[in-house]
Scaffold this motif. Structure first.
Motif, PDB file in Angstrom:
ATOM      1  N   GLU A 188       5.918  49.017  25.622  1.00  0.00           N
ATOM      2  CA  GLU A 188       4.813  49.952  25.419  1.00  0.00           C
ATOM      3  C   GLU A 188       3.908  50.074  26.633  1.00  0.00           C
ATOM      4  O   GLU A 188       2.795  50.594  26.528  1.00  0.00           O
ATOM      5  CB  GLU A 188       3.974  49.506  24.211  1.00  0.00           C
ATOM      6  CG  GLU A 188       4.752  49.475  22.905  1.00  0.00           C
ATOM      7  CD  GLU A 188       3.923  48.970  21.747  1.00  0.00           C
ATOM      8  OE1 GLU A 188       2.793  48.496  22.015  1.00  0.00           O
ATOM      9  OE2 GLU A 188       4.381  49.035  20.605  1.00  0.00           O
ATOM     10  N   ALA A 189       4.342  49.610  27.771  1.00  0.00           N
ATOM     11  CA  ALA A 189       3.529  49.738  28.977  1.00  0.00           C
ATOM     12  C   ALA A 189       3.270  51.211  29.274  1.00  0.00           C
ATOM     13  O   ALA A 189       4.194  52.036  29.226  1.00  0.00           O
ATOM     14  CB  ALA A 189       4.219  49.074  30.155  1.00  0.00           C
ATOM     15  N   SER A 190       2.040  51.532  29.591  1.00  0.00           N
ATOM     16  CA  SER A 190       1.684  52.932  29.839  1.00  0.00           C
ATOM     17  C   SER A 190       1.968  53.360  31.271  1.00  0.00           C
ATOM     18  O   SER A 190       2.121  54.550  31.552  1.00  0.00           O
ATOM     19  CB  SER A 190       0.204  53.156  29.523  1.00  0.00           C
ATOM     20  OG  SER A 190      -0.617  52.300  30.310  1.00  0.00           O
ATOM     21  N   SER A 191       2.040  52.393  32.213  1.00  0.00           N
ATOM     22  CA  SER A 191       2.311  52.743  33.600  1.00  0.00           C
ATOM     23  C   SER A 191       2.754  51.490  34.353  1.00  0.00           C
ATOM     24  O   SER A 191       2.312  50.376  34.054  1.00  0.00           O
ATOM     25  CB  SER A 191       1.059  53.331  34.266  1.00  0.00           C
ATOM     26  OG  SER A 191       1.284  53.563  35.647  1.00  0.00           O
ATOM     27  N   LEU A 192       3.643  51.708  35.326  1.00  0.00           N
ATOM     28  CA  LEU A 192       4.087  50.635  36.207  1.00  0.00           C
ATOM     29  C   LEU A 192       3.463  50.750  37.592  1.00  0.00           C
ATOM     30  O   LEU A 192       3.858  50.035  38.510  1.00  0.00           O
ATOM     31  CB  LEU A 192       5.618  50.646  36.329  1.00  0.00           C
ATOM     32  CG  LEU A 192       6.420  50.431  35.044  1.00  0.00           C
ATOM     33  CD1 LEU A 192       7.918  50.472  35.335  1.00  0.00           C
ATOM     34  CD2 LEU A 192       6.043  49.116  34.375  1.00  0.00           C
ATOM     35  N   GLN A 193       2.519  51.671  37.732  1.00  0.00           N
ATOM     36  CA  GLN A 193       1.860  51.888  39.014  1.00  0.00           C
ATOM     37  C   GLN A 193       1.172  50.625  39.499  1.00  0.00           C
ATOM     38  O   GLN A 193       0.407  49.986  38.774  1.00  0.00           O
ATOM     39  CB  GLN A 193       0.832  53.014  38.887  1.00  0.00           C
ATOM     40  CG  GLN A 193       0.167  53.406  40.196  1.00  0.00           C
ATOM     41  CD  GLN A 193       1.064  54.255  41.062  1.00  0.00           C
ATOM     42  OE1 GLN A 193       1.778  55.114  40.564  1.00  0.00           O
ATOM     43  NE2 GLN A 193       1.034  54.022  42.361  1.00  0.00           N
ATOM     44  N   GLY A 194       1.467  50.223  40.738  1.00  0.00           N
ATOM     45  CA  GLY A 194       0.837  49.064  41.330  1.00  0.00           C
ATOM     46  C   GLY A 194       1.490  47.745  40.977  1.00  0.00           C
ATOM     47  O   GLY A 194       0.992  46.690  41.380  1.00  0.00           O
ATOM     48  N   GLY A 195       2.613  47.763  40.233  1.00  0.00           N
ATOM     49  CA  GLY A 195       3.248  46.523  39.802  1.00  0.00           C
ATOM     50  C   GLY A 195       4.260  46.001  40.808  1.00  0.00           C
ATOM     51  O   GLY A 195       4.697  46.704  41.725  1.00  0.00           O
ATOM     52  N   THR A 196       4.627  44.736  40.613  1.00  0.00           N
ATOM     53  CA  THR A 196       5.607  44.066  41.450  1.00  0.00           C
ATOM     54  C   THR A 196       6.682  43.450  40.568  1.00  0.00           C
ATOM     55  O   THR A 196       6.355  42.719  39.612  1.00  0.00           O
ATOM     56  CB  THR A 196       4.948  42.966  42.304  1.00  0.00           C
ATOM     57  OG1 THR A 196       3.953  43.546  43.137  1.00  0.00           O
ATOM     58  CG2 THR A 196       5.986  42.269  43.169  1.00  0.00           C
ATOM     59  N   LEU A 197       7.916  43.746  40.871  1.00  0.00           N
ATOM     60  CA  LEU A 197       9.029  43.183  40.114  1.00  0.00           C
ATOM     61  C   LEU A 197       9.317  41.773  40.601  1.00  0.00           C
ATOM     62  O   LEU A 197       9.484  41.536  41.803  1.00  0.00           O
ATOM     63  CB  LEU A 197      10.275  44.055  40.283  1.00  0.00           C
ATOM     64  CG  LEU A 197      11.560  43.541  39.631  1.00  0.00           C
ATOM     65  CD1 LEU A 197      11.446  43.621  38.104  1.00  0.00           C
ATOM     66  CD2 LEU A 197      12.767  44.336  40.116  1.00  0.00           C
ATOM     67  N   LEU A 198       9.362  40.829  39.651  1.00  0.00           N
ATOM     68  CA  LEU A 198       9.728  39.464  39.991  1.00  0.00           C
ATOM     69  C   LEU A 198      11.245  39.332  40.055  1.00  0.00           C
ATOM     70  O   LEU A 198      11.985  40.210  39.585  1.00  0.00           O
ATOM     71  CB  LEU A 198       9.155  38.492  38.957  1.00  0.00           C
ATOM     72  CG  LEU A 198       7.626  38.429  38.865  1.00  0.00           C
ATOM     73  CD1 LEU A 198       7.200  37.389  37.842  1.00  0.00           C
ATOM     74  CD2 LEU A 198       7.008  38.127  40.227  1.00  0.00           C
ATOM     75  N   GLN A 199      11.713  38.235  40.617  1.00  0.00           N
ATOM     76  CA  GLN A 199      13.136  38.028  40.867  1.00  0.00           C
ATOM     77  C   GLN A 199      13.958  38.316  39.606  1.00  0.00           C
ATOM     78  O   GLN A 199      13.769  37.693  38.556  1.00  0.00           O
ATOM     79  CB  GLN A 199      13.364  36.589  41.318  1.00  0.00           C
ATOM     80  CG  GLN A 199      14.777  36.304  41.775  1.00  0.00           C
ATOM     81  CD  GLN A 199      14.958  34.866  42.218  1.00  0.00           C
ATOM     82  OE1 GLN A 199      14.937  33.948  41.394  1.00  0.00           O
ATOM     83  NE2 GLN A 199      15.107  34.649  43.526  1.00  0.00           N
ATOM     84  N   THR A 200      14.875  39.265  39.731  1.00  0.00           N
ATOM     85  CA  THR A 200      15.687  39.713  38.605  1.00  0.00           C
ATOM     86  C   THR A 200      17.157  39.699  38.997  1.00  0.00           C
ATOM     87  O   THR A 200      17.545  40.278  40.019  1.00  0.00           O
ATOM     88  CB  THR A 200      15.285  41.131  38.164  1.00  0.00           C
ATOM     89  OG1 THR A 200      13.904  41.137  37.812  1.00  0.00           O
ATOM     90  CG2 THR A 200      16.107  41.581  36.975  1.00  0.00           C
ATOM     91  N   PHE A 201      17.988  39.066  38.180  1.00  0.00           N
ATOM     92  CA  PHE A 201      19.425  39.025  38.430  1.00  0.00           C
ATOM     93  C   PHE A 201      20.065  40.309  37.925  1.00  0.00           C
ATOM     94  O   PHE A 201      19.848  40.724  36.782  1.00  0.00           O
ATOM     95  CB  PHE A 201      20.060  37.812  37.741  1.00  0.00           C
ATOM     96  CG  PHE A 201      19.550  36.492  38.222  1.00  0.00           C
ATOM     97  CD1 PHE A 201      19.296  36.281  39.567  1.00  0.00           C
ATOM     98  CD2 PHE A 201      19.312  35.452  37.334  1.00  0.00           C
ATOM     99  CE1 PHE A 201      18.817  35.065  40.032  1.00  0.00           C
ATOM    100  CE2 PHE A 201      18.839  34.231  37.781  1.00  0.00           C
ATOM    101  CZ  PHE A 201      18.586  34.035  39.139  1.00  0.00           C
TER     102      PHE A 201
END
Length: 370
Positions: free
Chosen positions: A111-124
């Motif tokens: 339900e996140a309204s926006s991913l603006q400004g986010g950082t993806l953590l280590q993902t396989f």
């Protein structure tokens, strides 16, 4: 097995190209040389309060902390509005090597309204076999944004819940390819056609000096989609062989006679080989309009009567200009379009005309409705 000299291959490229020719690389691909889909599940952090407080996000957050040796009491419910659970996917190109990077796309799954400004953590990132082929991490680029007022009003531009990370995944291992195996390679046509497959094989044999009638054929058509080509075993020579082969030009066969109609957008595409049998078509419409007018009927001042309201009906019949045009045998695409334009048919009317022609058996071509 006879090997083809690269010097001879370079010389045959000097011949003049055909008028409507296409390169082999534009109409066919090598069997087994393809990209592979990768997918993963991760967390985006650092959001300015646009994250989510869903159960699976909380569980993922707890798991991440436990991997770093941090344990939260089960009764403690963390407030993580700056965290969002996301799905990450990417395409692993053929022949890519460990240490190279690929682009990734990150999409919110909650339900996140926006991913603006986010950082993806280590993902396989895993393939269909469940193995990890790449690891993604980095800051997101999000083109969309959203804003919400205190009264619940909201505006969203583009898609703020999807972002990309250029060169965001580091390749850890490659997918095995059969490119260097065996004595042959198979070319697969993008659009299967028996005539095109035959012309492709004939072009390769002719340009490389093969003589199929004497039992020596470099290229052999297998079906409407595939042509098997004898290739050098040495990997260096095989690369040079294909670099020359893919630039050979030949003339593919004409596409089947086909009319494609998109009923949702009103788009109509008519192939150049579509023909019509003798037919006569009329196009027109009858419009009937009925109008009711209310009028007041008032008697003479000296007469004995009452004022009443009467209804006057007006019926108008409008017969549109209806024309009939006749198609002679073998009418071409240009003649068909010109005749329909003279009648003034709209795209919807043209769809009905083409369908009626097919039902009458006067349309020589496949009618495809998408």
């Amino acid at each position: 097995m006879k090997l083809i000299s690269l010097t001879i291959l370079a010389l045959v490229l000097l011949s003049a190209p055909l008028a409507n020719a296409q390169r082999i690389k534009d109409v066919a691909s090598i069997q087994g040389v393809r990209s592979n889909q990768l997918v993963g599940y991760g967390l985006v952090v650092g959001l300015p309060g646009t994250g989510e407080q869903s159960p699976f996000t909380e569980q993922s957050f707890r798991t991440m902390l436990s991997n770093f040796g941090i344990s939260l009491d089960s009764n403690v419910k963390p407030k993580i509005k700056n965290v969002a659970a996301v799905a990450v996917h990417a395409e692993l190109p053929p022949f890519i090597k460990p240490g190279q990077t690929i682009d990734v796309t990150v999409s919110s799954v909650g339900e996140a309204s926006s991913l603006q400004g986010g950082t993806l953590l280590q993902t396989f990132l895993k393939g269909v076999d469940g193995k990890v082929y790449a690891v993604a991490q980095g800051s997101l680029i999000v083109s969309g944004f959203g804003a919400q007022g205190g009264d619940g009003s909201r505006i969203v531009v583009n898609t703020p819940t999807v972002g990309r990370i250029p060169n965001g995944a580091l390749v850890e291992q490659t997918v095995p390819s059969g490119f260097a195996n065996g004595d042959t390679l198979t070319l697969n046509l993008h659009y299967p056609d028996f005539s095109t497959a035959k012309r492709l094989a004939d072009t390769i044999n002719e340009r490389l000096g093969a003589q199929p009638e004497q039992g020596y054929a470099i290229a052999t058509p297998l079906d409407a989609a595939s042509v098997r080509v004898t290739a050098p075993r040495d990997i260096g020579q095989r690369v040079g062989f294909l670099a020359t082969l893919e630039n050979f030009q030949f003339e593919p066969a004409d596409a089947p006679a086909r009319v494609v109609i998109n009923s949702r957008t009103g788009t109509i595409v008519i192939g150049q080989d579509v023909r019509l049998l003798p037919a006569a078509i009329t196009h027109g419409g009858l419009t009937v309009t009925i109008a009711e007018n209310q009028q007041v009927s008032q008697p003479n001042a000296l007469a004995d009567g009452e004022t009443v309201v009467t209804t006057q009906s007006i019926i108008d019949v409008d017969l549109a200009d209806s024309r009939m045009f006749k198609f002679e045998p073998g009418v071409t695409l240009d003649q068909l379009v010109r005749a329909v334009n003279e009648v003034g048919a709209a795209p919807g009317d043209l769809m009905a005309i083409l369908e009626a022609l097919r039902q009458a058996g006067a349309l020589r071509g496949e009618l495809v409705i998408i």
